[in-house]
Write a protein that holds these residues in place. Structure first.
Motif, PDB file in Angstrom:
ATOM      1  N   ILE A 120      12.389  -5.832   8.792  1.00 14.83           N
ATOM      2  CA  ILE A 120      13.743  -5.341   9.055  1.00 14.83           C
ATOM      3  C   ILE A 120      14.774  -6.377   8.622  1.00 14.83           C
ATOM      4  CG2 ILE A 120      15.355  -4.659  10.879  1.00 14.83           C
ATOM      5  CD1 ILE A 120      12.871  -3.593  12.398  1.00 14.83           C
ATOM      6  N   THR A 121      14.510  -7.630   8.947  1.00 15.99           N
ATOM      7  CA  THR A 121      15.452  -8.694   8.597  1.00 15.99           C
ATOM      8  C   THR A 121      15.050  -9.463   7.346  1.00 15.99           C
ATOM      9  OG1 THR A 121      14.314 -10.250  10.073  1.00 15.99           O
ATOM     10  CG2 THR A 121      16.191  -9.016  10.977  1.00 15.99           C
ATOM     11  N   ARG A 122      13.813  -9.333   6.905  1.00 15.77           N
ATOM     12  CA  ARG A 122      13.316 -10.011   5.708  1.00 15.77           C
ATOM     13  C   ARG A 122      12.693  -8.990   4.767  1.00 15.77           C
ATOM     14  NH1 ARG A 122      16.227 -14.085   6.643  1.00 15.77           N
ATOM     15  NH2 ARG A 122      15.587 -15.499   8.270  1.00 15.77           N
ATOM     16  N   PRO A 123      13.516  -8.188   4.066  1.00 17.19           N
ATOM     17  CA  PRO A 123      12.952  -7.144   3.207  1.00 17.19           C
ATOM     18  C   PRO A 123      12.105  -7.675   2.060  1.00 17.19           C
ATOM     19  CG  PRO A 123      15.333  -7.293   2.928  1.00 17.19           C
ATOM     20  CD  PRO A 123      14.967  -8.209   4.057  1.00 17.19           C
ATOM     21  N   GLY A 124      12.180  -8.950   1.775  1.00 17.30           N
ATOM     22  CA  GLY A 124      11.380  -9.536   0.707  1.00 17.30           C
ATOM     23  C   GLY A 124       9.894  -9.549   0.996  1.00 17.30           C
ATOM     24  N   ILE A 125       9.504  -9.353   2.235  1.00 20.12           N
ATOM     25  CA  ILE A 125       8.076  -9.337   2.569  1.00 20.12           C
ATOM     26  C   ILE A 125       7.550  -7.923   2.764  1.00 20.12           C
ATOM     27  CG2 ILE A 125       8.173 -11.617   3.649  1.00 20.12           C
ATOM     28  CD1 ILE A 125       7.869 -10.081   6.375  1.00 20.12           C
ATOM     29  N   THR A 126       8.364  -6.911   2.471  1.00 25.67           N
ATOM     30  CA  THR A 126       7.962  -5.527   2.717  1.00 25.67           C
ATOM     31  C   THR A 126       6.677  -5.168   1.981  1.00 25.67           C
ATOM     32  OG1 THR A 126      10.257  -4.904   3.040  1.00 25.67           O
ATOM     33  CG2 THR A 126       8.714  -3.128   2.586  1.00 25.67           C
ATOM     34  N   TYR A 127       6.593  -5.515   0.711  1.00 24.25           N
ATOM     35  CA  TYR A 127       5.410  -5.172  -0.078  1.00 24.25           C
ATOM     36  C   TYR A 127       4.155  -5.821   0.489  1.00 24.25           C
ATOM     37  CZ  TYR A 127       2.015  -4.984  -3.831  1.00 24.25           C
ATOM     38  OH  TYR A 127       0.856  -4.797  -4.545  1.00 24.25           O
ATOM     39  N   VAL A 128       4.192  -7.123   0.721  1.00 22.65           N
ATOM     40  CA  VAL A 128       2.987  -7.809   1.185  1.00 22.65           C
ATOM     41  C   VAL A 128       2.635  -7.419   2.619  1.00 22.65           C
ATOM     42  CG1 VAL A 128       3.076  -9.728  -0.424  1.00 22.65           C
ATOM     43  CG2 VAL A 128       4.320  -9.878   1.700  1.00 22.65           C
ATOM     44  N   ALA A 129       3.636  -7.150   3.455  1.00 25.15           N
ATOM     45  CA  ALA A 129       3.353  -6.688   4.819  1.00 25.15           C
ATOM     46  C   ALA A 129       2.663  -5.326   4.766  1.00 25.15           C
ATOM     47  CB  ALA A 129       4.632  -6.613   5.640  1.00 25.15           C
ATOM     48  N   ASN A 130       3.078  -4.488   3.830  1.00 25.71           N
ATOM     49  CA  ASN A 130       2.427  -3.197   3.654  1.00 25.71           C
ATOM     50  C   ASN A 130       0.985  -3.382   3.193  1.00 25.71           C
ATOM     51  OD1 ASN A 130       1.461  -0.888   1.979  1.00 25.71           O
ATOM     52  ND2 ASN A 130       3.360   0.030   2.690  1.00 25.71           N
ATOM     53  N   ARG A 131       0.776  -4.312   2.277  1.00 27.03           N
ATOM     54  CA  ARG A 131      -0.582  -4.545   1.761  1.00 27.03           C
ATOM     55  C   ARG A 131      -1.535  -5.015   2.862  1.00 27.03           C
ATOM     56  NH1 ARG A 131      -3.002  -2.628  -1.478  1.00 27.03           N
ATOM     57  NH2 ARG A 131      -4.082  -4.418  -2.302  1.00 27.03           N
ATOM     58  N   VAL A 132      -1.106  -5.962   3.698  1.00 31.06           N
ATOM     59  CA  VAL A 132      -2.010  -6.439   4.751  1.00 31.06           C
ATOM     60  C   VAL A 132      -2.171  -5.404   5.860  1.00 31.06           C
ATOM     61  CG1 VAL A 132      -1.674  -8.900   4.294  1.00 31.06           C
ATOM     62  CG2 VAL A 132      -0.198  -7.755   5.936  1.00 31.06           C
ATOM     63  N   SER A 133      -1.207  -4.497   5.997  1.00 31.12           N
ATOM     64  CA  SER A 133      -1.349  -3.457   7.027  1.00 31.12           C
ATOM     65  C   SER A 133      -2.317  -2.363   6.583  1.00 31.12           C
ATOM     66  CB  SER A 133       0.011  -2.849   7.367  1.00 31.12           C
ATOM     67  OG  SER A 133       0.502  -2.095   6.286  1.00 31.12           O
ATOM     68  N   GLN A 134      -2.581  -2.243   5.293  1.00 27.93           N
ATOM     69  CA  GLN A 134      -3.514  -1.229   4.805  1.00 27.93           C
ATOM     70  C   GLN A 134      -4.963  -1.544   5.141  1.00 27.93           C
ATOM     71  OE1 GLN A 134      -2.829  -0.599   0.628  1.00 27.93           O
ATOM     72  NE2 GLN A 134      -0.702   0.019   0.955  1.00 27.93           N
ATOM     73  N   VAL A 135      -5.239  -2.772   5.537  1.00 22.52           N
ATOM     74  CA  VAL A 135      -6.619  -3.165   5.853  1.00 22.52           C
ATOM     75  C   VAL A 135      -6.775  -3.498   7.339  1.00 22.52           C
ATOM     76  CG1 VAL A 135      -7.153  -3.956   3.524  1.00 22.52           C
ATOM     77  CG2 VAL A 135      -6.128  -5.537   5.156  1.00 22.52           C
ATOM     78  N   MET A 136      -5.907  -2.938   8.171  1.00 20.26           N
ATOM     79  CA  MET A 136      -5.945  -3.257   9.604  1.00 20.26           C
ATOM     80  C   MET A 136      -7.194  -2.726  10.296  1.00 20.26           C
ATOM     81  SD  MET A 136      -1.944  -2.978  10.741  1.00 20.26           S
ATOM     82  CE  MET A 136      -2.291  -2.698  12.422  1.00 20.26           C
ATOM     83  N   GLN A 137      -7.808  -1.679   9.754  1.00 23.22           N
ATOM     84  CA  GLN A 137      -8.982  -1.091  10.389  1.00 23.22           C
ATOM     85  C   GLN A 137     -10.155  -2.065  10.420  1.00 23.22           C
ATOM     86  OE1 GLN A 137      -8.938   1.744  11.961  1.00 23.22           O
ATOM     87  NE2 GLN A 137     -11.067   1.595  12.577  1.00 23.22           N
ATOM     88  N   THR A 138     -10.404  -2.712   9.288  1.00 21.01           N
ATOM     89  CA  THR A 138     -11.503  -3.679   9.191  1.00 21.01           C
ATOM     90  C   THR A 138     -11.023  -4.916   8.438  1.00 21.01           C
ATOM     91  OG1 THR A 138     -12.283  -2.575   7.203  1.00 21.01           O
ATOM     92  CG2 THR A 138     -13.374  -1.976   9.273  1.00 21.01           C
ATOM     93  N   PRO A 139     -10.268  -5.791   9.093  1.00 24.48           N
ATOM     94  CA  PRO A 139      -9.751  -6.979   8.400  1.00 24.48           C
ATOM     95  C   PRO A 139     -10.861  -7.987   8.089  1.00 24.48           C
ATOM     96  CG  PRO A 139      -9.207  -7.071  10.720  1.00 24.48           C
ATOM     97  CD  PRO A 139      -9.855  -5.746  10.489  1.00 24.48           C
ATOM     98  N   LEU A 140     -10.687  -8.652   6.968  1.00 27.76           N
ATOM     99  CA  LEU A 140     -11.620  -9.689   6.533  1.00 27.76           C
ATOM    100  C   LEU A 140     -10.936 -11.050   6.584  1.00 27.76           C
ATOM    101  CD1 LEU A 140     -13.067  -7.881   3.372  1.00 27.76           C
ATOM    102  CD2 LEU A 140     -13.983  -7.862   5.697  1.00 27.76           C
ATOM    103  N   GLU A 141     -11.721 -12.097   6.442  1.00 28.25           N
ATOM    104  CA  GLU A 141     -11.167 -13.454   6.426  1.00 28.25           C
ATOM    105  C   GLU A 141     -10.155 -13.624   5.298  1.00 28.25           C
ATOM    106  OE1 GLU A 141     -11.459 -16.141   8.385  1.00 28.25           O
ATOM    107  OE2 GLU A 141     -12.759 -15.106   9.794  1.00 28.25           O
ATOM    108  N   SER A 142     -10.417 -13.019   4.145  1.00 29.44           N
ATOM    109  CA  SER A 142      -9.484 -13.129   3.014  1.00 29.44           C
ATOM    110  C   SER A 142      -8.157 -12.439   3.338  1.00 29.44           C
ATOM    111  CB  SER A 142     -10.100 -12.525   1.749  1.00 29.44           C
ATOM    112  OG  SER A 142     -10.426 -11.165   1.955  1.00 29.44           O
ATOM    113  N   HIS A 143      -8.193 -11.359   4.106  1.00 35.06           N
ATOM    114  CA  HIS A 143      -6.955 -10.690   4.518  1.00 35.06           C
ATOM    115  C   HIS A 143      -6.165 -11.575   5.476  1.00 35.06           C
ATOM    116  CE1 HIS A 143      -9.543  -6.855   3.912  1.00 35.06           C
ATOM    117  NE2 HIS A 143      -9.079  -7.306   2.753  1.00 35.06           N
TER     118      HIS A 143
END
Length: 124
Positions: free
Chosen positions: A43-66
């Motif tokens: 909301i306050t840092r729109p520059g991280i929107t893309y990467v925040a979306n990417r890490v949220s796509q693997v929330m079901q089974t996160p790995l160490e690399s995530h």
């Protein structure tokens, strides 16, 4: 993370998040809570929107690399956090401001006190 150095970019170009890249993360609940905070921070840092979306796509089974990518985002945000919030000792209000440059010339700028007392720099 308190003593971690900040980063200039939240994710390296070409960095991929695969579902089979490394071992499972030991505490998926902790990963999910950190990613939820990152989504809120967009909301306050729109520059991280893309990467925040990417890490949220693997929330079901996160790995160490995530988790490593999520930590990079946190380190990136660390470079933008204002540790001097509520700096006025009388009213505890923070001062906010911005400058806009056109080339090397300063066009508009502003600086003013915020109207509410902030509890954190993200909230400010």
């Amino acid at each position: 993370m308190q003593f971690a150095n900040s980063l200039n970019t939240p994710m390296l170009g070409g960095e991929k998040l695969s579902a089979h890249a490394s071992d499972p993360f030991m505490c998926p609940h902790f990963y999910r809570s950190v990613v939820n905070v990152l989504q809120y921070a967009t909301i306050t840092r729109p520059g991280i929107t893309y990467v925040a979306n990417r890490v949220s796509q693997v929330m079901q089974t996160p790995l160490e690399s995530h988790w490593k990518v999520a930590k990079k985002i946190l380190r990136y945000l660390k470079g933008f956090c204002d540790p001097d919030w509520a700096s006025d000792p009388d009213d505890r209000w923070s001062t906010t401001g911005f400058c806009i440059y056109l080339g090397s010339n300063l066009v508009p700028w502003t600086s003013k006190k915020q109207r509410t007392v902030s509890r954190s720099s993200t909230e400010a």
